[in-house]
Design a protein around this motif. Structure first.
Motif, PDB file in Angstrom:
ATOM      1  N   VAL A 162     -51.030 -16.613   2.891  1.00  0.00           N
ATOM      2  CA  VAL A 162     -51.321 -15.504   1.699  1.00  0.00           C
ATOM      3  C   VAL A 162     -50.110 -15.260   0.831  1.00  0.00           C
ATOM      4  O   VAL A 162     -50.246 -15.343  -0.386  1.00  0.00           O
ATOM      5  N   ASN A 163     -48.969 -15.015   1.599  1.00  0.00           N
ATOM      6  CA  ASN A 163     -47.695 -14.805   0.890  1.00  0.00           C
ATOM      7  C   ASN A 163     -47.278 -15.939   0.138  1.00  0.00           C
ATOM      8  O   ASN A 163     -46.824 -15.987  -0.799  1.00  0.00           O
ATOM      9  N   ASP A 164     -47.502 -17.353   0.652  1.00  0.00           N
ATOM     10  CA  ASP A 164     -47.094 -18.631  -0.144  1.00  0.00           C
ATOM     11  C   ASP A 164     -47.911 -18.827  -1.378  1.00  0.00           C
ATOM     12  O   ASP A 164     -47.601 -18.951  -2.387  1.00  0.00           O
ATOM     13  N   LEU A 165     -49.287 -18.341  -1.186  1.00  0.00           N
ATOM     14  CA  LEU A 165     -50.180 -18.451  -2.402  1.00  0.00           C
ATOM     15  C   LEU A 165     -49.648 -17.356  -3.435  1.00  0.00           C
ATOM     16  O   LEU A 165     -49.868 -17.666  -4.548  1.00  0.00           O
ATOM     17  N   ILE A 166     -49.271 -16.294  -3.024  1.00  0.00           N
ATOM     18  CA  ILE A 166     -49.021 -15.243  -4.105  1.00  0.00           C
ATOM     19  C   ILE A 166     -47.531 -15.557  -4.745  1.00  0.00           C
ATOM     20  O   ILE A 166     -47.660 -15.557  -5.813  1.00  0.00           O
ATOM     21  N   ARG A 167     -46.718 -16.249  -4.026  1.00  0.00           N
ATOM     22  CA  ARG A 167     -45.428 -16.659  -4.340  1.00  0.00           C
ATOM     23  C   ARG A 167     -45.929 -17.834  -5.583  1.00  0.00           C
ATOM     24  O   ARG A 167     -45.111 -17.871  -6.815  1.00  0.00           O
ATOM     25  N   LYS A 168     -46.713 -18.770  -4.958  1.00  0.00           N
ATOM     26  CA  LYS A 168     -46.902 -19.651  -6.015  1.00  0.00           C
ATOM     27  C   LYS A 168     -47.806 -19.427  -7.421  1.00  0.00           C
ATOM     28  O   LYS A 168     -47.502 -19.847  -8.467  1.00  0.00           O
ATOM     29  N   ALA A 169     -48.566 -18.189  -7.099  1.00  0.00           N
ATOM     30  CA  ALA A 169     -49.333 -17.919  -8.228  1.00  0.00           C
ATOM     31  C   ALA A 169     -48.234 -16.919  -9.089  1.00  0.00           C
ATOM     32  O   ALA A 169     -48.306 -16.958 -10.288  1.00  0.00           O
ATOM     33  N   ARG A 170     -47.064 -16.401  -8.593  1.00  0.00           N
ATOM     34  CA  ARG A 170     -46.280 -15.592  -9.538  1.00  0.00           C
ATOM     35  C   ARG A 170     -45.451 -16.570 -10.287  1.00  0.00           C
ATOM     36  O   ARG A 170     -45.029 -16.234 -11.429  1.00  0.00           O
ATOM     37  N   GLU A 171     -45.051 -17.585  -9.634  1.00  0.00           N
ATOM     38  CA  GLU A 171     -44.272 -18.917 -10.340  1.00  0.00           C
ATOM     39  C   GLU A 171     -45.037 -19.525 -11.361  1.00  0.00           C
ATOM     40  O   GLU A 171     -44.359 -19.789 -12.636  1.00  0.00           O
ATOM     41  N   ILE A 172     -46.436 -19.481 -11.259  1.00  0.00           N
ATOM     42  CA  ILE A 172     -47.336 -20.263 -12.339  1.00  0.00           C
ATOM     43  C   ILE A 172     -47.342 -18.989 -13.515  1.00  0.00           C
ATOM     44  O   ILE A 172     -47.195 -19.357 -14.783  1.00  0.00           O
ATOM     45  N   GLU A 173     -47.309 -17.866 -13.072  1.00  0.00           N
ATOM     46  CA  GLU A 173     -47.427 -16.660 -14.275  1.00  0.00           C
ATOM     47  C   GLU A 173     -46.243 -16.647 -14.970  1.00  0.00           C
ATOM     48  O   GLU A 173     -46.256 -16.601 -16.163  1.00  0.00           O
ATOM     49  N   ALA A 174     -45.043 -16.989 -14.475  1.00  0.00           N
ATOM     50  CA  ALA A 174     -43.829 -16.910 -14.953  1.00  0.00           C
ATOM     51  C   ALA A 174     -43.661 -17.965 -15.816  1.00  0.00           C
ATOM     52  O   ALA A 174     -42.976 -18.019 -17.107  1.00  0.00           O
ATOM     53  N   ILE A 175     -44.015 -19.348 -15.596  1.00  0.00           N
ATOM     54  CA  ILE A 175     -43.980 -20.420 -16.250  1.00  0.00           C
ATOM     55  C   ILE A 175     -45.162 -20.309 -17.382  1.00  0.00           C
ATOM     56  O   ILE A 175     -44.445 -20.499 -18.584  1.00  0.00           O
ATOM     57  N   ARG A 176     -46.065 -19.838 -17.243  1.00  0.00           N
ATOM     58  CA  ARG A 176     -46.963 -19.456 -18.304  1.00  0.00           C
ATOM     59  C   ARG A 176     -46.448 -18.687 -19.483  1.00  0.00           C
ATOM     60  O   ARG A 176     -46.646 -18.910 -20.593  1.00  0.00           O
TER      61      ARG A 176
END
Length: 77
Positions: A32-46
């Motif tokens: 779950v923590n890894d999924l959240i980190r990845k979602a945050r990275e995607i959000e920052a890129i977006r």
């Protein structure tokens, strides 16, 4: 670290279990923590892409952009 209690649908719970069973992760929390980190990275890129689009078009030619990029790379910037 904050502790949370969440409810999962059966398919999501099975998927989480499969990730742990594959030994890629040690626990469901780690997944779950890894999924959240990845979602945050995607959000920052977006966000950066949106800001870039809103900044407008460049008047520079592709050759000028390449030359500037090469110069930055040589300087280590």
């Amino acid at each position: 670290m904050s502790r949370q209690s969440i409810s999962l649908t059966p398919p999501n719970d099975e998927w989480l279990k499969a990730q742990v069973d594959s030994q890629e992760y040690a626990s469901k929390s780690e997944v779950v923590n890894d999924l959240i980190r990845k979602a945050r990275e995607i959000e920052a890129i977006r966000s950066r892409l949106i800001a870039a689009e809103q900044s407008g078009y460049s008047d520079r030619t592709p050759q000028e952009i390449r030359a500037e990029t090469r110069s930055r790379l040589k300087r280590g910037a």
